[in-house]
Write a protein that holds these residues in place. Sequence first.
Motif, mmCIF file in Angstrom:
data_model
loop_
_atom_site.group_PDB
_atom_site.id
_atom_site.type_symbol
_atom_site.label_atom_id
_atom_site.label_comp_id
_atom_site.label_asym_id
_atom_site.label_seq_id
_atom_site.Cartn_x
_atom_site.Cartn_y
_atom_site.Cartn_z
ATOM 1 N N ARG A 450 0.837 -1.211 0.000
ATOM 2 C CA ARG A 450 0.000 0.000 0.000
ATOM 3 C C ARG A 450 0.868 1.255 0.000
ATOM 4 N N ILE A 451 1.950 1.237 0.775
ATOM 5 C CA ILE A 451 2.846 2.390 0.803
ATOM 6 C C ILE A 451 3.430 2.633 -0.577
ATOM 7 N N ILE A 455 3.063 5.905 -2.906
ATOM 8 C CA ILE A 455 4.275 6.630 -3.270
ATOM 9 C C ILE A 455 4.346 6.796 -4.787
ATOM 10 N N SER A 456 4.020 5.742 -5.528
ATOM 11 C CA SER A 456 4.028 5.831 -6.993
ATOM 12 C C SER A 456 3.054 6.896 -7.467
ATOM 13 N N PHE A 457 1.880 6.957 -6.839
ATOM 14 C CA PHE A 457 0.889 7.973 -7.189
ATOM 15 C C PHE A 457 1.423 9.378 -6.894
ATOM 16 N N GLU A 467 -11.088 6.960 -2.436
ATOM 17 C CA GLU A 467 -11.511 6.322 -1.179
ATOM 18 C C GLU A 467 -10.369 5.577 -0.496
ATOM 19 N N LYS A 468 -9.246 5.365 -1.207
ATOM 20 C CA LYS A 468 -8.113 4.652 -0.625
ATOM 21 C C LYS A 468 -7.050 5.601 -0.062
ATOM 22 N N ILE A 469 -7.177 6.902 -0.296
ATOM 23 C CA ILE A 469 -6.169 7.844 0.189
ATOM 24 C C ILE A 469 -6.112 7.785 1.722
#
Length: 545
Positions: A450-451, A455-457, A467-469
Amino acid sequence: ESLHEKNLGSLLVNMAGMNVSKMRQVRTAGGGLAKGTYYIPPINREDEPLDIINKKFRLLIDVSNILYNNDKSIIVSNNDARSISDSISSFDYIFIDPPYADKVQYGELNFIWDAWLHFYSEWLTDEIVVNPIRNKSIDNWSIDIRTVLSKCFVALKPGRWLSVCYHDTDPDTWSKMQNILMDTGFEIHTVTVLDPKQKSSNQVTAEKVVKSDLVLNCRKPRPGEKISGNGGEVGQVSRRVRDILIEMLANSGGQAKDKLWDIVLKRLLARGQMAAHRFDDILAEVATRAESGRWFLKEEYESLSQSDINNEDAAGNAIERFVRLRCAGTPVHFAAQLALNVHYLASDVVDEIKVEEYIRHSLIQDPVEAKKFNLGGRMRGVEFYDCLFFYLTRFLKGRPAGQTPRRNLAAFLEEYLVHFKDGDKWLYRPPDQAEAIGLKKARQTGLGRRIRQYISFLRGDGEYAAEKIPGPKTLVAWIKHCAAFGLADEGVLLFEKGGLAGRLMQLSEEDRYDAEDYYAQCNRKTVKRAALEDADIEETEEDEG
């Protein structure tokens, strides 16, 4: 000797000649020359000349029986297809395998035979090939291919078939071939696969290569029939390629590029839609390549199934054993062997005496060398390259595709090892007992994945569902993980751009203190590293000066 015997002897010598050349190389599918090259291979293959001639003689007898004994109506000719009379319309079926533009320079590669047989190479002027040295352009190739296919169209009876075996990786020449066939009057009905039993060395080793020969089955319409199928604009074809790739990878992730390339060609050509397109760029837009060489849709790349997690565990545990042995001073080649085959010697704290004894008695054949062997002394950690080398050359070697990790090593290595700074180097070391528990928990909860996704985003690669932020409290836990396991850059980015810096007041006083402390730890490491890198640059510039 009769003239026939002399010709037969000459033919046998010619058939065997290249097989006793120093250019004959050792390869898994049998010895032979590397197609399209003139060079002496590092390991060549030697054969007894008379044995080769015997084999060629038996082959010649078999071919002669087929040509002359079984069917007297067979005619063998080496005439130019462009010389077929326009008045002939009597062929029931034609199979052709035309030259692939500039891919194989038959004229130059025939130099040895021309010289041996005293030919003078006049035929080179009529060769259908792309060769700038001989002023033969792609336009010349297209004109000649068009002439050949026009002759074939005239020679076929109405309603009969032409099969074109074509083997190229250039979308532009595929597009030209399709357009020429349709302009000539043929209708492309199906595209089938001709899978050769013995592939070329390029087919075996290269990535974007048509591993199987594609055969375009084309029909000459009867008088009055309408021809279906049409080409497509580049943009339309690119969208079609994108759709095919997404469909293929969504149904079955982890495909090799050559398989995707084959399927794209087959589907486009079957619909008469082939046009020049940038296959590599389109694939890179929708998919990610794992170190195993397999491609996965980007949005699914980080979404690991249980089998993916098991594959990563196998790889991560093997690398952890390898690093533990290396840190105990075990030479690389012995560490690799033990990490893969003798797990108990590196499953926890390394017993250096046991490792030395095992290597002396089981891995070193020479008694004198075994007696002198000692471990090389403890190391604080190993560099990423050492882990990558072990992973690519030892762990992945011979492992079936279904048992290889989906993600690249850099994406999961920190989930098994601790990344730390040692002077001016970043190294990896095996975790201690408490760290191992933390890393295992992070793997089980998917924290590391998830990290990395987030990070890629933040770095502008891909999208991230709103909704995942992560919220402020989650970000604190993520930065803590980064600070603990050497992900300093990631920790700084999470704090400064991940949404935490402006939301500290939403946290409790204790969480706010922790967030600032973890951020400071990561920031100190990045600042220190930047200073060391600047110093290295200045030192290099002074040396060059």
